[in-house]
Design an enzyme around this catalytic site. Structure first.
Site: not given
Ligand code: A2P
Length: 308
Positions: A45, A50, A75, A106
């Site tokens: 994931d 990130y 996302k 997201h």
């Protein structure tokens, strides 16, 4: 092999996935490689936001596990709601792949892409620069388009409450979201949302299933007592409870021993926990422990009841 859950379009998702939020780029390369090659995960994931997708991709390649055997999620970031396909293409390039298994919106908000900060634009008064007039259905129609093109095998959402799904998305959707990924753990079990999602055929996914950094969950008295009764670790119980409830669990770690233990322990605990124990775990939050651990900084803009 990891048990799988069938999504509403027939695509199968391994019920335990590997989380990568807050994993530093230089650490996540090795963590992902280890998760796939040594620990047995087949589900990763990720997210554009990130800031480590390139390294996740490197870890996947280092593992030697074929892309076709991996369920890969990413996302759409909040500043990209007006250009879904371009954002997806950037994510695909980062990860070094030509498709995703699952692409999620997201958050149910569009942040100003021309604001003072590309990732977290802020207004002069300090609030997040949310485009309040943006319609989430206009994001979703672009998600449906990349699905139709075959760039992703399934589409879903993250941090969507029942209210936002019912008011802003489901009435307009051609494709019902396959999943809703939310903060879901012992102290925020989302019982009402999970029941709603199941009634709509939407699979719940749990982020921060261990309670994230400095977690209070690992020393919770109910979790530790149930773990001791089975010779398991508290983390195993926290994850196994989710798996037994049909919720996709996404534990994060950059520590090899924990990466392996979480995968094995989640499946072992899911098999070992009794219905009575699962019900005790369901009730911990309602017994005075209810606590959200992750708070979106743009909550004030829209009202906190707009997300789970
Ligand atoms: P680390 O990555 O340094 O190993 P969550 O999955 O809820 O986001 O929790 C992730 C946090 O929990 C990270 O700080 C991670 O540390 C830690 N963690 C992951 N697995 C375990 C475990 N089995 N026991 C204790 N802490 C863990």
């Amino acid at each position: 092999e990891c048990p799988k859950v069938k999504l509403n379009n027939g695509v199968e998702i391994p019920i335990v996935g590997f989380g990568t939020w807050q994993s530093k780029p230089e650490e996540v390369v090795h963590a992902v490689e280890y998760a796939l090659k040594e620990a047995g995960y087949r589900h990763i994931d990720c997210a554009w936001a990130y800031d480590n997708e390139k390294e996740v991709g490197q870890g996947i390649r280092n593992s030697g596990v074929p892309r076709s055997e991996i369920f890969l999620t990413s996302k759409l970031w909040c500043t990209h709601h007006h250009r879904v396909e371009a954002a997806l293409d950037e994510t695909l390039a980062n990860l070094g792949t030509d498709y995703l298994d699952l692409y999620l919106v997201h958050w149910p908000i569009h942040l100003n892409p021309n604001g003072n900060n590309y990732k977290f634009p802020t207004r002069p008064d300090g609030s997040r620069d949310v485009l309040l007039d943006w319609r989430i259905r206009d994001t979703w129609s672009q998600m449906e388009a990349v699905l139709k093109k075959g760039k992703v095998r399934a589409i879903g959402v993250s941090n969507f409450s029942q209210r936002v799904l019912e008011r802003d998305l489901l009435p307009y959707a051609q494709v019902v979201p396959a999943v809703d990924q939310v903060e879901l753990h012992l102290y925020n079990p989302q019982l009402a949302l999970v029941a709603f999602l199941k009634s709509k055929g939407i699979v719940p996914q749990a982020y921060s299933p261990l309670g994230s950094t400095n977690s209070p969950l690992l020393t919770d008295e109910t979790a530790t007592a149930i773990a001791a009764a089975h010779g398991l670790m508290p983390a195993d119980v926290l994850l196994g409870w989710l798996v037994a409830r049909g919720i996709v669990a996404l534990p994060k770690s950059v520590t090899p021993s924990r990466i392996a233990a979480n995968y094995k322990g989640a499946l072992a605990a899911a098999a070992a926990l009794t219905e009575e124990e699962l019900e005790r775990l369901d009730g911990v939050a309602a017994g005075g422990k209810q606590k959200r651990l992750i708070t979106p900084p743009w909550g004030v803009d829209l009202g906190f009841d707009n997300w789970p």
